[in-house]
Write an enzyme that holds these catalytic residues in place. Structure first.
Site, short mmCIF file in Angstrom:
data_model
loop_
_atom_site.label_atom_id
_atom_site.label_comp_id
_atom_site.label_asym_id
_atom_site.label_seq_id
_atom_site.Cartn_x
_atom_site.Cartn_y
_atom_site.Cartn_z
N LYS A 1 46.91 48.67 37.49
CA LYS A 1 47.73 49.52 36.76
C LYS A 1 47.73 49.35 35.37
O LYS A 1 47.53 50.81 34.18
CB LYS A 1 49.13 49.01 37.04
N TYR B 1 47.36 44.16 41.13
CA TYR B 1 48.02 44.57 40.43
C TYR B 1 48.15 44.92 38.43
O TYR B 1 48.33 46.01 38.64
CB TYR B 1 49.50 44.02 40.74
#
Length: 282
Positions: free
Chosen positions: A164, A160
């Site tokens: 991002k 993640y």
């Protein structure tokens, strides 16, 4: 303020997507609601009916933004149906948290696919359409990416965090490339109580409804001239995050040797050269 504007909101049935879709519609915009699922099963249809009863116009377009062919179809169908596209915000997302040593290939691929590839697919498809119509427009267009505090590092979220952080790099590059076509690209870092964060964020203190006006502002012409920036929205606050920059620099005539760096690294670049554990994200 947004009357007659056309916006696509992906991940529209999640907390942030739903709140943003409602916010846009409350100002007169027509919202294209994207989500996964079949026509008779998706919560997007229920949201569409609610928005049309209470605020204004909404349509549903179901499909997977990780598929390039679908992303192109979503953009093309929106322009064909509504005659224009003023902005896109991508809230589609999943979590597959695991420590780096335990993370599976599938957990890595799924998160990178949804968050990073999904943004690329939508951004490229929208940018190509906007490039074609740039000369015919008197107002700008806006793409709003969605990042996370985890982009700056968070234990248990290597996939993640990487996705991002990649979104932030994509945002800055796209802002540079698309400025000539009067297209603004900014990143939103939302901190809100959603299904993905309900374990550690309080719903009363961090409602997604507080993030939605920030998203609407960045999508609107009210933010003309704002591009390539990272804007954080959390609770009652809104902040502007700085882009990465060199903190300190030291020079050595003829270049540095390993021995010189070993002797003088902290003295020249400062003592705070290791990650401060207190700075990791929750």
């Amino acid at each position: 303020m947004l009357k007659n504007e056309i916006y696509i909101v992906t991940g529209s049935t999640g907390g942030l997507g739903r709140a943003t879709a409602r916010e846009l519609a409350s100002h007169g915009a027509t919202v294209v609601l994207n989500d996964l699922g079949e026509e008779g099963e998706s919560d997007a249809v229920t949201l569409q009916e609610e928005m049309e009863e209470r605020t204004g116009s909404a349509t549903v377009h179901l499909g997977d933004v990780t598929e390039m062919e679908y992303a192109e179809e979503l953009i093309d169908d929106t322009v064909t149906k509504h005659g224009r596209l003023d902005g896109v915000v991508n809230f589609a997302g999943i979590l597959r948290d695991s420590y780096l040593t335990e993370m599976t290939e599938s957990e890595w691929d799924q998160v990178i696919d949804v968050h990073l590839r999904g943004h690329f697919n939508l951004l490229r498809s929208a940018a190509r359409r906007w490039k074609e119509t740039a000369e015919a427009r008197s107002a700008g267009r806006s793409f709003l990416t969605v990042a996370s505090p985890s982009a700056f590092g968070n234990s248990g979220q290597a996939n993640y965090s990487a996705a991002k952080a990649g979104v932030l790099g994509l945002t800055r590059t796209a802002a540079i490339e698309l400025q000539r076509y009067d297209v603004r690209v900014n990143a939103l870092v939302p901190i809100a109580h959603t299904q993905m964060t309900e374990a550690f964020l309080d719903a009363a203190e961090y409602p997604p409804e507080n993030v939605a006006p920030v998203a609407a502002f960045l999508l609107s012409e009210a933010a003309a001239g704002v591009t390539g920036r990272t804007v954080e929205a959390a609770g009652d606050g809104v902040g502007l995050r700085s882009n990465p920059e060199i903190e300190r620099i030291a020079f050595e005539d003829g270049g540095w040797s390993l021995e010189d760096l070993a002797d003088r690294f902290e003295a020249t670049l400062g003592r705070q050269t290791s990650l401060d554990r207190s700075e990791t994200q929750t």
